[in-house]
Write a protein that holds these residues in place. Structure first.
Motif, PDB file in Angstrom:
ATOM      1  N   GLN A 176      18.772 -21.703 -47.253  1.00  0.00           N
ATOM      2  CA  GLN A 176      20.045 -21.027 -47.507  1.00  0.00           C
ATOM      3  C   GLN A 176      20.166 -20.537 -48.941  1.00  0.00           C
ATOM      4  OE1 GLN A 176      22.182 -20.094 -45.388  1.00  0.00           O
ATOM      5  NE2 GLN A 176      21.521 -21.220 -43.562  1.00  0.00           N
ATOM      6  N   SER A 177      19.404 -21.143 -49.854  1.00  0.00           N
ATOM      7  CA  SER A 177      19.466 -20.743 -51.278  1.00  0.00           C
ATOM      8  C   SER A 177      18.452 -19.655 -51.610  1.00  0.00           C
ATOM      9  CB  SER A 177      19.222 -21.964 -52.171  1.00  0.00           C
ATOM     10  OG  SER A 177      17.904 -22.467 -51.971  1.00  0.00           O
ATOM     11  N   LEU A 178      17.645 -19.262 -50.614  1.00  0.00           N
ATOM     12  CA  LEU A 178      16.626 -18.252 -50.856  1.00  0.00           C
ATOM     13  C   LEU A 178      17.034 -16.936 -50.193  1.00  0.00           C
ATOM     14  CD1 LEU A 178      13.414 -20.418 -50.216  1.00  0.00           C
ATOM     15  CD2 LEU A 178      14.456 -19.859 -52.418  1.00  0.00           C
ATOM     16  N   ARG A 179      16.316 -15.878 -50.552  1.00  0.00           N
ATOM     17  CA  ARG A 179      16.561 -14.560 -49.962  1.00  0.00           C
ATOM     18  C   ARG A 179      15.803 -14.500 -48.635  1.00  0.00           C
ATOM     19  NH1 ARG A 179      15.354  -8.742 -52.852  1.00  0.00           N
ATOM     20  NH2 ARG A 179      16.182  -7.422 -51.198  1.00  0.00           N
ATOM     21  N   ILE A 180      16.528 -14.471 -47.534  1.00  0.00           N
ATOM     22  CA  ILE A 180      15.944 -14.624 -46.203  1.00  0.00           C
ATOM     23  C   ILE A 180      15.783 -13.242 -45.561  1.00  0.00           C
ATOM     24  CG2 ILE A 180      16.246 -15.681 -43.914  1.00  0.00           C
ATOM     25  CD1 ILE A 180      18.153 -17.672 -45.323  1.00  0.00           C
ATOM     26  N   PRO A 181      14.623 -12.962 -44.974  1.00  0.00           N
ATOM     27  CA  PRO A 181      14.452 -11.702 -44.241  1.00  0.00           C
ATOM     28  C   PRO A 181      15.439 -11.636 -43.073  1.00  0.00           C
ATOM     29  CG  PRO A 181      12.329 -12.746 -44.633  1.00  0.00           C
ATOM     30  CD  PRO A 181      13.357 -13.734 -45.023  1.00  0.00           C
ATOM     31  N   PRO A 182      15.908 -10.450 -42.767  1.00  0.00           N
ATOM     32  CA  PRO A 182      16.894 -10.307 -41.678  1.00  0.00           C
ATOM     33  C   PRO A 182      16.421 -10.864 -40.336  1.00  0.00           C
ATOM     34  CG  PRO A 182      16.744  -8.282 -42.950  1.00  0.00           C
ATOM     35  CD  PRO A 182      15.659  -9.166 -43.447  1.00  0.00           C
ATOM     36  N   ARG A 183      15.114 -10.804 -40.076  1.00  0.00           N
ATOM     37  CA  ARG A 183      14.629 -11.273 -38.772  1.00  0.00           C
ATOM     38  C   ARG A 183      14.742 -12.785 -38.618  1.00  0.00           C
ATOM     39  NH1 ARG A 183       8.799 -12.352 -39.114  1.00  0.00           N
ATOM     40  NH2 ARG A 183       8.135 -12.172 -41.284  1.00  0.00           N
ATOM     41  N   PHE A 184      14.832 -13.547 -39.744  1.00  0.00           N
ATOM     42  CA  PHE A 184      14.976 -15.009 -39.678  1.00  0.00           C
ATOM     43  C   PHE A 184      16.426 -15.456 -39.796  1.00  0.00           C
ATOM     44  CE2 PHE A 184      10.484 -15.443 -41.656  1.00  0.00           C
ATOM     45  CZ  PHE A 184       9.910 -15.250 -40.402  1.00  0.00           C
ATOM     46  N   GLN A 185      17.298 -14.519 -40.239  1.00  0.00           N
ATOM     47  CA  GLN A 185      18.637 -14.937 -40.648  1.00  0.00           C
ATOM     48  C   GLN A 185      19.395 -15.652 -39.515  1.00  0.00           C
ATOM     49  OE1 GLN A 185      20.001 -14.282 -43.943  1.00  0.00           O
ATOM     50  NE2 GLN A 185      21.296 -15.914 -43.144  1.00  0.00           N
ATOM     51  N   GLU A 186      19.397 -15.069 -38.359  1.00  0.00           N
ATOM     52  CA  GLU A 186      20.166 -15.637 -37.249  1.00  0.00           C
ATOM     53  C   GLU A 186      19.604 -17.003 -36.834  1.00  0.00           C
ATOM     54  OE1 GLU A 186      21.586 -14.476 -32.703  1.00  0.00           O
ATOM     55  OE2 GLU A 186      20.475 -13.017 -33.937  1.00  0.00           O
ATOM     56  N   SER A 187      18.267 -17.070 -36.770  1.00  0.00           N
ATOM     57  CA  SER A 187      17.631 -18.334 -36.351  1.00  0.00           C
ATOM     58  C   SER A 187      17.903 -19.443 -37.359  1.00  0.00           C
ATOM     59  CB  SER A 187      16.126 -18.117 -36.181  1.00  0.00           C
ATOM     60  OG  SER A 187      15.488 -19.321 -35.853  1.00  0.00           O
ATOM     61  N   ILE A 188      17.855 -19.111 -38.662  1.00  0.00           N
ATOM     62  CA  ILE A 188      18.076 -20.109 -39.710  1.00  0.00           C
ATOM     63  C   ILE A 188      19.539 -20.557 -39.706  1.00  0.00           C
ATOM     64  CG2 ILE A 188      18.139 -20.433 -42.208  1.00  0.00           C
ATOM     65  CD1 ILE A 188      15.610 -18.664 -42.343  1.00  0.00           C
ATOM     66  N   ASP A 189      20.466 -19.580 -39.557  1.00  0.00           N
ATOM     67  CA  ASP A 189      21.885 -19.946 -39.526  1.00  0.00           C
ATOM     68  C   ASP A 189      22.174 -20.895 -38.348  1.00  0.00           C
ATOM     69  OD1 ASP A 189      22.276 -18.411 -41.705  1.00  0.00           O
ATOM     70  OD2 ASP A 189      23.061 -16.656 -40.631  1.00  0.00           O
ATOM     71  N   LEU A 190      21.607 -20.597 -37.192  1.00  0.00           N
ATOM     72  CA  LEU A 190      21.813 -21.443 -36.020  1.00  0.00           C
ATOM     73  C   LEU A 190      21.186 -22.818 -36.214  1.00  0.00           C
ATOM     74  CD1 LEU A 190      22.877 -21.662 -33.121  1.00  0.00           C
ATOM     75  CD2 LEU A 190      20.672 -20.751 -32.324  1.00  0.00           C
TER      76      LEU A 190
END
Length: 1185
Positions: free
Chosen positions: A971-985
């Motif tokens: 969450q503290s790093l710059r996440i690629p859009p393709r991972f964003q949803e999976s990481i948030d979930l």
């Protein structure tokens, strides 16, 4: 100014009673004159004063008439209070009335609106409106006038007031005159000039004043006194002059500044009206006694000329001085009538009616045009001609010449026998100037201003009309009354020649033998005694300076540029080059200069030719003349040779060749023809049997063939001439290999330059066999070696190196580079080693590694880093100076190789939909990477990808605490859009799991048996004993191995020998014991064996919780006690020492790659090798394992 009466008419009624002419106007085209006479309107033809038609319609006296500017209609106003509109066909079309008598009318010049003014009001009528809009006024209107733009109308009132109103009748400005009711405004008019910056209103009143106003009511200047009561006033169309008439029974001409220029016509009664004909110098005057006088105004030219300065009168009161060469002009506003003008050197004399003013230049500069007043002679003079000198003015009155100084003192007087027709100042010292005087009786006299006695120069039978003296004062040209130009010799009085049809004559001030005269619309130029050259020219010639002729046409002086081509060619025909050059200097075209130059040089007049070529800037001929002059100075005087050179320059090659041969210089003809590529002509001048000339000719012919794009012929000619290098260059440039090898085979081996050039062209054409043959013929082994290298013929190159070892570097270095370029790195390294170029191998691998990282080929990057590390290790073992540097690079490259190799799997997991790795393996790899990146993160490795893989696999393996940590870090790093949803979930759902890691997933240290956390700040080592973990490089499980080091004094070779020795078997102790009281059976024999193992006893030889790593140190006896099947040795090459590992769980089968020294679970390693046929880390082939 002269006023010539054209026609006069006097108007009477039926009873022969004189009818006062109250007003008149011209039709805009000037063809008709409309006259208000009695109760009739008369229409005259202006050409001869014929009465065209009287118009009847008014019942009482007609006071005013006016014509519209478009010429379609005119109007008349009468004492019967009516206004009648008439068409141009003299038909009445409209009539309207006022309450009082009509005093004046005026048409708007733009809208053609009619203003009709009565005693108590004025009306505005236009064709578009049926009714007349009327405006009351408090006084009788005497006169009116519209502005040029039609926006305002000025009304003159009997009470001495001027009312300026808009075109709608609204008053804008009211001007109160000083005289008031005692000075009625009797006439006013706006200046019609379009050049004026503002509208100017001229006003005459019966206070005998003439005044000027702006449209805003501001007066311009002061009132001018007229000394009579003015009744009428009219501007000329250009607004330059005013015609004013009145009680003085005269019509006088004034400037627009109110300077009186003279009387137009004397009358017998008051002048009630006057008008100027549109765009022409005609004035019509109407009088109290019914007289209508029609005059033509003739403005004579008042001017003076001295050399290039021309002074003339403009608008009667101004003097313009024009520099005819530079066309500069200055104006002197004299504010008085200019009657005579004379100019001489820096003096200008202007005669006015009552005085003469002498002006002088500010400086002696010939281009200065600023004059100032020098003297004033306040005296009235009557004269026909005026002449000014440096200190005198000379006045001519019929037969008499009178000289006055500038202080009005009469100094001298000359009386001639006949009328003086022409006078001209010929120059001389100040106060002693000479004058030429032409008389009506044919005498030509010369007078000096300080000598009372005239000198007779010559006497002719006819009257003198014009004359001029040549610049050298040796010839005089006279135009007589029969329009004949006669030229005399001043000294002998002989008539040199005469020419007809002349009205004026002038000598050229820059050429003594040239004059020009004009007549019958032609300009005639005569040089010396040559025939006259004619061209069309209107006007009178008054001056001739160089190529400029000053011509007076009508009222304007113009400078005409006349090229002196014709006189120049006349001199050229007689070979008079100096005179021709003198004429050309006055102005000819570039083509004329070239003709003069060529004629002069062909006649060997090099001085004139040089000057002419300088004018045309022809450097070629100037260089030729300089060359001839140098040769003359050296004593060469053969004019035929000089002329031949000139003909050659002019392109007359045949004449030049003949002259060369005649002068005994046939070689020059040969050189000329060969330079011109005229080889057939050149053969005529080859000396008999001279082989050198023939060779030179063939060589030049070959040069020519090359230039005209016939290369094969040029090459054959060069070979014939023995010019092998030039031939080879042509053949090689065109790629004719067969022809080139024939040349190479025919060349002698001593001609190394030519052979070397052949070989280079063969290489360029990729004819390597021919190139090798050529180098072999030359015996140049080095070039032959380089040829094999360039053609990639490595076998031949290696064979040469075996015989000539000194060229080893020339072969192996390019060979190694070629191998590296073709991805054969191991062979390339061997080749670099053979050539002793280890650093080059490292550079190549470093570049390949960088490219692999940039292209995301991390598996290849790991492999290249491993190769780099081994290369650095080899360099460290070979070069003691670079040992430390290379060892440092070795460890760094080994670390990077491991990271990239592992990250390759992580990257494939995150980017591709499927993976061949088990979750435990990916979990271990992610942890390994995270610990390896504590110090720094290599380029291309993504921490996001690593944490993402770790979070996913931690959750799968039950390490929920670690998974939560990974999600929080993400969450503290710059996440690629393709991972964003999976990481948030994942970040949300992981919070539903227990906050601890599964016991089975925690790694254990096999040295101290400490269970380590999944995340370790120390990296991949134990948190208790700091022992580095040893991983299987396939699944990254922790292997049950403990690294140990040797005691000081034990070498690797000795240690290996001790390990490989068969360990002594221990005597088995009976597990059953009997004593006097008891019988026992022991079951802990294994623990005794462990406690008895010397290596096991050393495992705990470290400080609990210490920060420094203390390795297990073994002695010779410990080594002897070890089972060699339990020991794994990483046998690193020098200068590294071996690494030793003791397996604490012998049942776990472990395999080591002998190439890269990486450790694997045996089953995993065998599976990977079966899949890839090589080690997954170092890519060593199966056959090598």
């Amino acid at each position: 100014m002269r006023a010539v009466p054209v026609w006069v008419d006097k108007v009477h009624d039926r009873d022969k009673v004189e009818q006062c002419i109250y007003d008149l106007c011209f039709r805009p085209d000037g063809s008709q004159l409309i006259v208000a006479a009695g109760n009739r309107v008369l229409v005259y033809d202006t050409t001869d004063g014929t009465l065209i038609q009287p118009l009847k319609g008014h019942k009482d006296t007609v006071y005013c008439v006016g014509y519209a500017k478009d010429g379609k209609r005119f109007a008349s106003g009468s004492a019967d209070k009516s206004v009648i509109i008439w068409t141009s066909k003299l038909e009445g079309i409209l009539k309207y009335t006022h309450n009082d008598a009509i005093q004046c009318i005026g048409f708007n010049p733009i809208t053609h609106q009619l203003a009709s003014c009565a005693c108590s009001d004025f009306g505005l009528w236009s064709l578009e409106q049926k009714s007349v809009s009327k405006h009351k006024i408090h006084s009788r209107i005497t006169c009116c006038s519209w502005t040029n733009d039609g926006q305002y109308i000025a009304l003159g009132l009997y009470i001495g007031t001027i009312s300026i109103r808009t075109k709608n009748g609204e008053e804008k400005v009211k001007i109160e005159r000083p005289g008031g009711g005692l000075s009625p405004i009797w006439s006013l008019q706006w200046n019609p000039s379009k050049e004026e910056t503002q509208e100017v209103l001229a006003v005459c009143d019966w206070g005998q004043k003439l005044s000027f106003y702006q449209v805003n009511g501001k007066q311009i200047g002061k009132d001018r006194s007229l000394e009579f009561d003015p009744c009428c006033m009219s501007y000329t169309m250009m607004g330059e002059y005013l015609v004013i008439g009145g009680a003085n029974k005269q019509a006088s001409l004034y400037t627009k500044e109110a300077t009186n220029l003279g009387v137009i016509g004397e009358q017998n009664s008051w002048v009630w009206c006057c008008k100027v004909k549109p765009d022409q110098n005609y004035v019509v005057v109407g009088c109290q006694d019914g007289t209508i006088s029609y005059y033509q105004l003739i403005f004579s030219t008042v001017h003076g000329l001295y050399k290039e300065r021309y002074a003339y009168r403009e608008q009667m009161t101004h003097v313009i001085i024009q520099h005819l060469l530079t066309d500069q002009k200055v104006k002197i506003n004299c504010k008085d009538l200019v009657k005579k003008i004379a100019i001489y050197k820096n003096r200008l004399a202007v005669q006015f009616p009552e005085k003469i003013i002498i002006y002088e230049l500010y400086t002696d500069d010939s281009s200065d045009m600023h004059y100032r007043v020098k003297e004033r002679i306040n005296r009235k003079f009557e004269c026909n001609l005026l002449v000014v000198c440096c200190n005198h003015i000379i006045l001519c009155q019929e037969k008499r010449l009178t000289s006055y100084n500038f202080q009005e003192v009469k100094e001298r007087e000359w009386v001639m026998e006949s009328l003086i027709r022409y006078i001209k100042v010929t120059g001389g010292p100040a106060g002693r100037e000479g004058l030429l005087v032409g008389l009506k009786n044919g005498q030509i006299m010369k007078i000096f201003s300080d000598n009372p006695f005239p000198i007779l120069i010559l006497k002719q039978q006819t009257s003198v009309r014009c004359l001029d003296l040549s610049a050298s004062r040796t010839k005089i040209a006279v135009v007589d009354e029969h329009n004949t130009c006669l030229v005399y010799d001043v000294n002998s009085k002989e008539l040199l020649y005469q020419e007809p049809n002349a009205n004026s004559v002038a000598w050229n001030t820059q050429c003594d033998d040239m004059l020009c005269f004009s007549g019958n619309g032609l300009l005639n130029i005569k040089a010396s005694n040559f025939p006259v050259h004619q061209q069309k020219l209107q006007g009178f010639v008054v001056g001739f300076c160089g190529s400029k002729i000053f011509c007076l046409h009508v009222y304007a002086m113009v400078a005409v540029e006349v090229p002196q081509s014709a006189p120049m060619y006349q001199y050229l025909e007689r070979k008079q080059f100096k005179d021709a050059y003198r004429v050309a200097c006055m102005g000819v075209t570039d083509k004329n200069w070239q003709s003069l130059a060529h004629e002069a040089i062909e006649s060997l007049d090099f001085v004139t030719a040089k000057r002419a070529f300088i004018r045309t800037r022809d450097l070629r001929y100037l260089e030729l003349i300089h060359n001839i002059e140098e040769r003359r100075r050296r004593g060469e005087y053969d004019d035929q040779l000089f002329l031949a050179d000139i003909y050659a320059y002019q392109g007359k090659f045949s004449e030049a060749a003949k002259l060369y041969k005649r002068a005994g210089q046939p070689q020059r003809a040969l050189n000329m023809y060969t330079d011109l590529r005229m080889f057939e002509h050149a053969k005529d001048y080859i000396g008999a049997g001279d082989p050198q000339d023939k060779k030179m000719l063939i060589s030049k012919q070959a040069d020519w063939a090359k230039n005209i794009n016939e290369p094969r012929a040029a090459a054959d000619m060069y070979l014939s001439a023995g010019e092998h290098l030039k031939a080879i260059e042509i053949i090689g440039d065109h790629g004719w290999g067969d022809m080139l090898i024939d040349v190479a085979r025919k060349l002698d081996k001593a001609e190394r330059e030519a052979l070397n050039k052949c070989a280079k062209y063969f290489k360029k054409m990729e004819q390597y066999a021919y190139a090798a043959e050529t180098y072999t013929k030359m015996g140049d082994t080095k070039q032959l070696t380089l040829l094999h290298v360039e053609s990639r013929n490595w076998e031949a190159a290696f064979n040469l190196v075996e015989r000539h070892s000194e060229y080893k570097d020339d072969v192996y270095v390019p060979y190694a580079q070629w191998l590296a370029e073709n991805d054969r790195f191991e062979e390339a390294q061997k080749a670099f080693h053979k050539a002793g170029r280890q650093s080059d191998a490292v550079k190549v691998l470093e570049q390949l590694t960088h490219n692999a990282v940039m292209e995301n080929r991390f598996n290849d990057a790991g492999y290249y880093y491993w190769m780099l590390s081994m290369q650095c290790l080899e360099i460290a073992g070979a070069d003691e100076k670079k040992k430390d540097e290379m060892l440092s690079k070795f460890h760094d490259f080994q670390r990077r190789a491991e990271i990239y190799n592992v990250y390759h799997n992580i990257q494939r997991y995150t980017d591709e939909p499927f993976t061949s790795h088990l979750p435990d393996a990916l979990f271990n790899m992610s942890r390994f990477l995270l610990h390896a990146m504590i110090k720094d993160i290599p380029i291309g490795v993504s921490k996001v990808n690593t944490l993402y893989a770790l979070a996913k696999q931690s959750r799968t393996t039950g390490a929920f605490k670690l998974a939560r940590y990974a999600f929080e870090k993400l969450q503290s790093l710059r996440i690629p859009p393709r991972f964003q949803e999976s990481i948030d979930l994942g970040s949300v759902t992981i919070r539903s799991k227990p906050f601890h890691d599964g016991e089975d997933s925690l790694p254990m240290c096999y040295r101290c048996s400490t269970t380590n956390p999944l995340l370790n700040n120390l990296g991949n080592q134990c948190i208790n004993c700091a022992q580095p973990f040893v991983y299987s490089f396939s699944t990254f499980d922790v292997l049950p191995l403990v690294e140990f080091v040797l005691e000081d004094g034990i070498t690797d070779e000795v240690a290996v020998q001790l390990i490989e020795m068969v360990a002594p078997k221990k005597q088995a102790r009976s597990q059953y014991r009997e004593d006097t009281n008891t019988q026992t059976l022991r079951m802990d024999d294994f623990n005794d064996d462990i406690n008895d193992d010397p290596f096991t006893q050393r495992l705990m030889s470290f400080e609990q919780g210490g920060s420094d790593f203390q390795p297990v140190v073994v002695s010779r006896s410990v080594l002897e006690s070890m089972d060699r099947s339990h020991v794994i040795v990483k046998r690193w090459p020098q200068p590294l020492k071996y690494q030793y590992f003791k397996s604490l769980m012998p049942d776990v089968s472990i395999t080591k790659c002998d190439s890269c020294q990486q450790l694997y679970h045996t089953d995993d390693y065998e599976l990977l090798v079966l899949q890839k046929n090589y080690c997954p880390f170092c890519r060593k082939q199966t056959a090598d394992h």
